[in-house]
Scaffold this motif. Structure first.
Motif, PDB file in Angstrom:
ATOM      1  N   ALA A  98       0.839  -1.137   0.101  1.00 15.86           N
ATOM      2  CA  ALA A  98      -0.080  -0.077  -0.072  1.00 15.86           C
ATOM      3  C   ALA A  98       0.789   1.305   0.021  1.00 15.86           C
ATOM      4  O   ALA A  98       2.107   1.021   0.166  1.00 15.86           O
ATOM      5  N   GLY A  99       0.393   2.285  -0.137  1.00 16.00           N
ATOM      6  CA  GLY A  99       1.033   3.656  -0.131  1.00 16.00           C
ATOM      7  C   GLY A  99       2.389   3.908  -0.848  1.00 16.00           C
ATOM      8  O   GLY A  99       2.357   3.341  -1.964  1.00 16.00           O
ATOM      9  N   SER A 100       3.201   4.354  -0.132  1.00 18.14           N
ATOM     10  CA  SER A 100       4.549   4.376  -0.864  1.00 18.14           C
ATOM     11  C   SER A 100       5.249   3.161  -1.288  1.00 18.14           C
ATOM     12  O   SER A 100       5.988   3.199  -2.587  1.00 18.14           O
ATOM     13  N   VAL A 112      -0.793  -9.018  -1.474  1.00 21.05           N
ATOM     14  CA  VAL A 112      -0.092  -9.566   0.025  1.00 21.05           C
ATOM     15  C   VAL A 112       1.415  -9.865  -0.438  1.00 21.05           C
ATOM     16  O   VAL A 112       1.910 -10.430  -1.430  1.00 21.05           O
ATOM     17  N   MET A 113       2.202  -9.558   0.381  1.00 16.29           N
ATOM     18  CA  MET A 113       3.746  -9.835   0.420  1.00 16.29           C
ATOM     19  C   MET A 113       4.058 -11.091   0.671  1.00 16.29           C
ATOM     20  O   MET A 113       3.836 -11.600   1.690  1.00 16.29           O
ATOM     21  N   VAL A 174      -2.260  -3.948   7.477  1.00 17.24           N
ATOM     22  CA  VAL A 174      -1.659  -3.841   6.271  1.00 17.24           C
ATOM     23  C   VAL A 174      -0.047  -3.698   6.303  1.00 17.24           C
ATOM     24  O   VAL A 174       0.725  -4.170   5.838  1.00 17.24           O
ATOM     25  N   ASP A 175       0.062  -2.485   7.041  1.00 17.71           N
ATOM     26  CA  ASP A 175       1.369  -1.966   7.344  1.00 17.71           C
ATOM     27  C   ASP A 175       1.335  -1.048   8.642  1.00 17.71           C
ATOM     28  O   ASP A 175       0.065  -0.556   9.037  1.00 17.71           O
ATOM     29  N   ARG A 199      -2.218   1.068   8.652  1.00 20.40           N
ATOM     30  CA  ARG A 199      -3.129   0.959   7.649  1.00 20.40           C
ATOM     31  C   ARG A 199      -3.953  -0.201   8.292  1.00 20.40           C
ATOM     32  O   ARG A 199      -3.208  -1.406   8.461  1.00 20.40           O
ATOM     33  N   LEU A 200      -5.384  -0.152   8.247  1.00 18.10           N
ATOM     34  CA  LEU A 200      -6.133  -1.123   8.898  1.00 18.10           C
ATOM     35  C   LEU A 200      -7.052  -1.254   8.110  1.00 18.10           C
ATOM     36  O   LEU A 200      -8.017  -0.053   7.866  1.00 18.10           O
TER      37      LEU A 200
END
Ligand code: UDP
Length: 233
Positions: A98-100, A112-113, A174-175, A199-200
């Motif tokens: 997500a994000g950056s 998903v990592m 998420v992170d 991040r939820l």
């Protein structure tokens, strides 16, 4: 404990001295910023949510063997913490892109990592918190090699415990970003763990229940923060 003069005012919190030199008094604010302070606003009762959520999570992590700066919840918006010296490293842990990260690596948000990803950023607003690695940390003496090993160990422990904890509350982690401090020579978890720093996503709908609602003008910001807190209580 007596609240004395303000030591520091950050974007989301004010830190005060107390009559005990090893204890600080924290007041959580409703002010919200994003994109390194470019976007500013208020999220009603965010301070109350972030303070109470951080307290709940710090207490949970302590029971799992992660030392934290948390001492005592005073009221909805205020807590006492150990007077740490914050290490100038932002530690980011990622389970889902997500994000950056999504932007930087060209991944779809939500991918998903295969392995948990750990990143360090140099905590410096003027520079926009640039990403760094262990070599930069050592070269700039931001932390010792031993402190870095401790930080990594705790970051993975915290991630494991938080993923399980949020899963039980129908939330995907998420992170998140964490910060550590040094207290009486030991590295301990400090700062906050809240919808500002995690991040939820709702496990069923993937609805964002975090600061991305503010960053991206998605609406329902206050409700999302309250929803997270209510699922933890
Ligand atoms: N994060 C944070 N403070 C920062 C930067 C990031 O709390 O100064 C959190 C952010 O909420 C997310 C995670 O760290 O949960 C990863 O953020 P990312 O690097 O994707 O940056 P962003 O997209 O938030 O700018």
């Amino acid at each position: 404990m007596e609240k004395l003069e303000m030591l520091y005012e950050g974007k989301a919190k004010r830190v005060y001295k107390t009559n005990k030199p090893d204890i600080f008094h924290i007041v959580y604010k409703d002010d919200a910023t994003a994109f390194n302070g470019v976007k500013k606003g208020t999220i009603l009762d965010k301070g109350a949510v972030n303070n109470q959520m951080s307290a709940i999570i710090f207490e949970m992590l302590e029971t799992k063997g992660v030392p934290t700066h948390f001492v005592e919840l005073l009221n909805e918006r205020e807590m006492l913490v150990k007077a740490v010296e914050i290490l100038p490293i932002e530690v980011i842990v990622r389970n889902i892109a997500a994000g950056s990260l999504a932007k930087r690596l060209g991944l779809d948000e939500g991918t998903v990592m295969n392995e948990t990803v750990l990143e360090f950023c140099y905590k410096n607003d003027d520079l926009g918190d640039p990403m760094i690695n262990d070599y930069h940390v050592a070269a700039m003496k931001l932390a010792t090699a031993e402190q870095v090993e401790t930080i990594k160990k705790y970051a993975f422990m915290i991630n494991k415990e938080l993923v399980t904890y949020f899963e039980a509350r129908n939330i995907k982690l998420v992170d998140f970003k964490i910060e550590f401090g040094v207290y009486k020579g030991e590295v301990i978890l400090a700062d906050e763990i809240s919808p500002d720093t995690c991040r939820l996503w709702d496990a069923e709908t993937d609805k964002k229940l975090d600061k991305d609602r503010f960053r991206r003008d998605l609406g329902d910001v206050e409700d999302a923060y309250q929803e997270v807190l209510s699922r933890l209580k």
